[in-house]
Design a protein around this motif. Structure first.
Motif, PDB file in Angstrom:
ATOM      1  N   ILE A 163       0.872  -1.167   0.000  1.00 60.51           N
ATOM      2  CA  ILE A 163       0.000   0.000   0.000  1.00 60.51           C
ATOM      3  C   ILE A 163       0.913   1.222   0.000  1.00 60.51           C
ATOM      4  N   GLU A 164       0.860   1.992  -1.101  1.00 59.95           N
ATOM      5  CA  GLU A 164       1.832   3.065  -1.294  1.00 59.95           C
ATOM      6  C   GLU A 164       1.216   4.355  -1.824  1.00 59.95           C
ATOM      7  N   PHE A 185       1.884  -4.685   3.160  1.00 58.21           N
ATOM      8  CA  PHE A 185       3.210  -4.107   3.396  1.00 58.21           C
ATOM      9  C   PHE A 185       3.200  -2.630   3.022  1.00 58.21           C
ATOM     10  N   ILE A 186       3.718  -1.814   3.913  1.00 56.21           N
ATOM     11  CA  ILE A 186       3.741  -0.366   3.708  1.00 56.21           C
ATOM     12  C   ILE A 186       5.047   0.048   3.031  1.00 56.21           C
ATOM     13  N   GLY A 187       4.897   0.746   1.894  1.00 54.00           N
ATOM     14  CA  GLY A 187       6.048   1.364   1.245  1.00 54.00           C
ATOM     15  C   GLY A 187       6.096   2.817   1.683  1.00 54.00           C
ATOM     16  N   PRO A 188       6.863   3.181   2.716  1.00 51.07           N
ATOM     17  CA  PRO A 188       6.759   4.511   3.314  1.00 51.07           C
ATOM     18  C   PRO A 188       7.180   5.656   2.409  1.00 51.07           C
ATOM     19  N   GLU A 213      -1.603   4.102  10.312  1.00 53.28           N
ATOM     20  CA  GLU A 213      -2.494   3.462  11.291  1.00 53.28           C
ATOM     21  C   GLU A 213      -3.670   2.777  10.613  1.00 53.28           C
ATOM     22  N   LYS A 214      -4.187   3.392   9.563  1.00 59.39           N
ATOM     23  CA  LYS A 214      -5.317   2.808   8.838  1.00 59.39           C
ATOM     24  C   LYS A 214      -4.914   1.498   8.166  1.00 59.39           C
ATOM     25  N   ILE A 215      -3.711   1.457   7.617  1.00 61.82           N
ATOM     26  CA  ILE A 215      -3.222   0.247   6.946  1.00 61.82           C
ATOM     27  C   ILE A 215      -3.046  -0.888   7.946  1.00 61.82           C
ATOM     28  N   TRP A 225      -1.279 -10.435   8.105  1.00 63.10           N
ATOM     29  CA  TRP A 225      -0.036  -9.912   8.656  1.00 63.10           C
ATOM     30  C   TRP A 225       0.245  -8.526   8.069  1.00 63.10           C
ATOM     31  N   SER A 226       1.029  -7.743   8.798  1.00 60.29           N
ATOM     32  CA  SER A 226       1.416  -6.417   8.311  1.00 60.29           C
ATOM     33  C   SER A 226       2.925  -6.245   8.435  1.00 60.29           C
ATOM     34  N   GLY A 227       3.472  -5.390   7.576  1.00 60.08           N
ATOM     35  CA  GLY A 227       4.907  -5.130   7.614  1.00 60.08           C
ATOM     36  C   GLY A 227       5.216  -3.807   6.953  1.00 60.08           C
ATOM     37  N   ARG A 228       6.464  -3.380   7.084  1.00 58.68           N
ATOM     38  CA  ARG A 228       6.890  -2.144   6.429  1.00 58.68           C
ATOM     39  C   ARG A 228       8.403  -2.124   6.295  1.00 58.68           C
TER      40      ARG A 228
END
Length: 270
Positions: A163-164, A185-188, A213-215, A225-228
């Motif tokens: 999510i980017e 996975f967050i692409g910051p 936070e929403k992601i 699962w979540s990651g970044r």
């Protein structure tokens, strides 16, 4: 795809070669990094550092198809999980990446549920999807025969969507709800560019914090699962403890090399 279909979250398949999946399922907080340099020796060197997985970056890295195959073979042979960050979502790109024997895919800039559903469709063998079979290499990366691999791949391969973008954040609840999506996975950096208009984020911007936070909340809500990506081990430790991520990637090979030399040269020249 029915939500009752076995996935990486619910599978009972036990394969010691699948280091990343096994750590995620046991809640051990795996650590990964990105690899952008085209070299089988780089793959071996990075794989021997203690990482649980390496994301072979075919989106932004200097890595073509042949190097992608070589990297996956080298990484998996050393007991580490190779993931491919693909350069797109077309069926041929996803099939080619999975045919290396990768333990999963990371798909950039997924903006809505339809895109996520297409990724899952082209990543699963029939009857769940449209993935074709014709290569001996996938089974090798999993330490299996081809029939064994085909029986288990649909429920052991990790499908990670990034999510980017603003659109991705707006639709993250429906993206995370897609059966077969295993990790969000967050692409910051791209997220900061989309949300704030600049890179890197300072980290304290309300819009950026709200998006993150929403992601994470969407992943938790739908049991994914979540990651970044983070820049260093200190940040990894705090993000695990404070934000509850399941997986983190600490920078990449290019930055790691540059940062080491810059730091050591500053010391040497003082």
């Amino acid at each position: 795809m029915s939500s009752s279909v076995p996935t990486a979250h619910t599978t009972t398949v036990s394969n010691p070669r699948l280091r990343l999946l096994n750590k995620l399922k046991s809640g051990e907080k795996p650590l990964l990094t990105f690899m952008a340099i085209s070299s089988v020796r780089m793959a071996q060197i990075v794989a021997l550092t203690g990482l649980d997985g390496i994301i072979v970056d075919c989106e932004h890295g200097n890595i073509g198809d042949e190097s992608m195959h070589d990297a996956v073979a080298a990484i998996s042979a050393l007991g580490v999980s190779p993931l491919i960050r693909v350069r797109g979502t077309s069926s041929d790109i996803l099939k080619r990446a999975l045919d290396t024997g990768a333990h999963g895919l990371m798909v950039p800039q997924v903006n809505n549920a339809a895109e996520a559903e297409a990724v899952v469709r082209y990543s699963k063998f029939p009857p769940l999807g449209l993935r074709g079979q014709g290569s001996a290499f996938p089974a090798i990366g999993h330490g299996l025969t081809t029939p064994e691999y085909m029986k288990t791949a649909n429920e052991t391969l990790l499908t990670c969507v990034q999510i980017e973008t603003k659109e991705g954040v707006e639709n993250v609840d429906t993206i995370a709800a897609v059966p077969g999506v295993d990790l969000v996975f967050i692409g910051p950096n791209d997220l900061a560019q989309s949300v704030l208009g600049y890179v890197p984020a300072k980290g304290d911007e309300p819009e950026f914090i709200s998006a993150i936070e929403k992601i994470v909340a969407a992943a938790k809500k739908h049991g994914k699962w979540s990651g970044r990506l983070v820049n260093n081990g200190t940040l990894a430790k705090s993000e695990f403890e404070e934000k509850g991520y399941d997986m983190l990637a600490i920078t990449g090979d290019t930055k790691a090399i540059q940062n080491w030399y810059i730091g050591e040269l500053e010391i040497a020249r003082k």
